[in-house]
Design an enzyme around this catalytic site. Structure first.
Site, short mmCIF file in Angstrom:
data_model
loop_
_atom_site.label_atom_id
_atom_site.label_comp_id
_atom_site.label_asym_id
_atom_site.label_seq_id
_atom_site.Cartn_x
_atom_site.Cartn_y
_atom_site.Cartn_z
N GLY B 7 0.84 -1.19 0.00
CA GLY B 7 0.00 0.00 0.00
C GLY B 7 0.87 1.24 0.00
N GLY B 8 0.25 2.39 0.06
CA GLY B 8 0.98 3.65 0.06
C GLY B 8 1.47 4.02 1.43
N HIS B 48 5.33 3.17 16.56
CA HIS B 48 4.95 1.78 16.21
C HIS B 48 5.15 0.86 17.42
CE1 HIS B 48 5.09 1.87 11.52
NE2 HIS B 48 4.37 2.83 12.02
N ARG B 52 2.37 -1.62 19.47
CA ARG B 52 2.41 -3.08 19.44
C ARG B 52 2.27 -3.70 20.83
NH1 ARG B 52 6.69 -2.17 15.97
NH2 ARG B 52 8.19 -2.57 17.61
#
Lengths: 166, 166, 166
Positions: B7-8, B48, B52
């Site tokens: 994806g982008g 990120h 998680r």
């Protein structure tokens, strides 16, 4: 039968298109719209030719796609690779791309043998800073919309895999 | 099981990938391909990591993905985030990315635990003006095609939502 | 009903959106987020207006989308065209786009009449060289993800043709 195959650069569009053409009856014809302007492009063309094999007919059509389609009709499927380079050729030489597009659209219903168009999606990045690039991506988007409307089938290729959009 | 998620930029690929990994049995492992070259990237990585949670194992693999996959096999799914940064690392240090890609492809069939790759589509904008950027997007497209061909499942993420392409 | 229509530049998003709006009951309202900053944009706006026809109500909302939605609710569907320009307006004037996005998301559940958002995918090209462009495409991606999560339906338009992603 008109098939439009669209997608990004190096998304596997040409390879997918060649597979589709190979599945159709008759001797296939490759209609190249590329002008060989530099070594980078020459290398790509040689690579594509080697992949296709000797049974393919070949024809160049940097500007006059209608003539190329008319002259090659009746013997087997034609693969036009690619629409975006054809548009680039028209724009770079100050031709009237809208008139050329209209002529192409008018010629499609008369085609007896299938026509498979490969084209590029170029409008999914950030807005280009220079006005010419913006104008080009507008034109490319309009050409893609017009061909998609005229096509019987449209496939959007992502990472070598087709997504059917029509 | 090999899953490719493409994806982008900021399309929600990583978030979708983490959800897929969380649904698989075993302790998940995050394989980070990023070299922390600047503050912008450090911020992304911290963001990120916070998302998680602590149950994730973590491993860095800026170049040698095969070693990272071999060493982490058997305990749970591995999330490689992302392929495009790994390719960037290889290209920026003049390594032979094609050879590295081939080694990676050769190592995939032996994996016992799932491998989830996150990658970027970079070929859907206007042609970049500089030759290095053009060469990079060609390489990125070829890497994506090769991994998609090897994958059991491929998802194209748009605005956070997956479109199944394989 | 919240519908998000996303796609590249000149992909036929607005035209598809207008068709969807026309199929809904009530007098449609066009909410324009564009500031007319130059002749290029003025031409686009005039072109879109001519295509829509006189039955459409029209409202400008370069910054305050919540007010525009509140004031136009109850009479028919509203077409917001487009989210990416609205974000551009906020960013260029140093407003807090995250706060504005949150206010918009908070206002959506109260809407009685349908809202159709048109937005742009800008993250599928090569990484932009300048940091502002990178920050903008990150913001645009996050806005699209948030609206897609809030929407009842999401369509990704390619060459004028919709791909349903939600």
């Amino acid at each position: 039968m008109i098939l439009l195959i669209t997608g990004g650069a190096r998304s596997g569009k040409s390879s997918y298109a060649e597979g589709r053409v190979a599945a159709l009856p008759g001797r296939p014809c490759y209609i190249a719209t590329s002008e060989i302007r530099d070594a980078e492009m020459a290398e790509r063309i040689a690579h594509h030719r080697a992949r296709r094999g000797p049974e393919w007919r070949e024809r160049e059509a940097t500007f006059d796609l209608v003539a190329a389609l008319t002259e090659t009709d009746g013997d087997g499927p034609r693969l036009v690779d690619c629409v975006t380079l054809w548009l680039t050729n028209l724009v770079l030489t100050d031709r009237d791309w809208q008139a050329e597009l209209n002529a192409l659209l008018a010629a499609l219903p008369a085609q007896q043998s299938p026509v498979i168009f490969v084209t590029n999606e170029v409008g999914l990045g950030i807005v280009p800073e220079n006005a010419l690039a913006r104008a080009f991506r507008d034109a490319a988007g309009l050409v893609n919309q017009a061909l998609a409307a005229a096509a019987d089938e449209v496939q959007f290729v992502v990472s070598g895999l087709p997504l059917k959009v029509k």
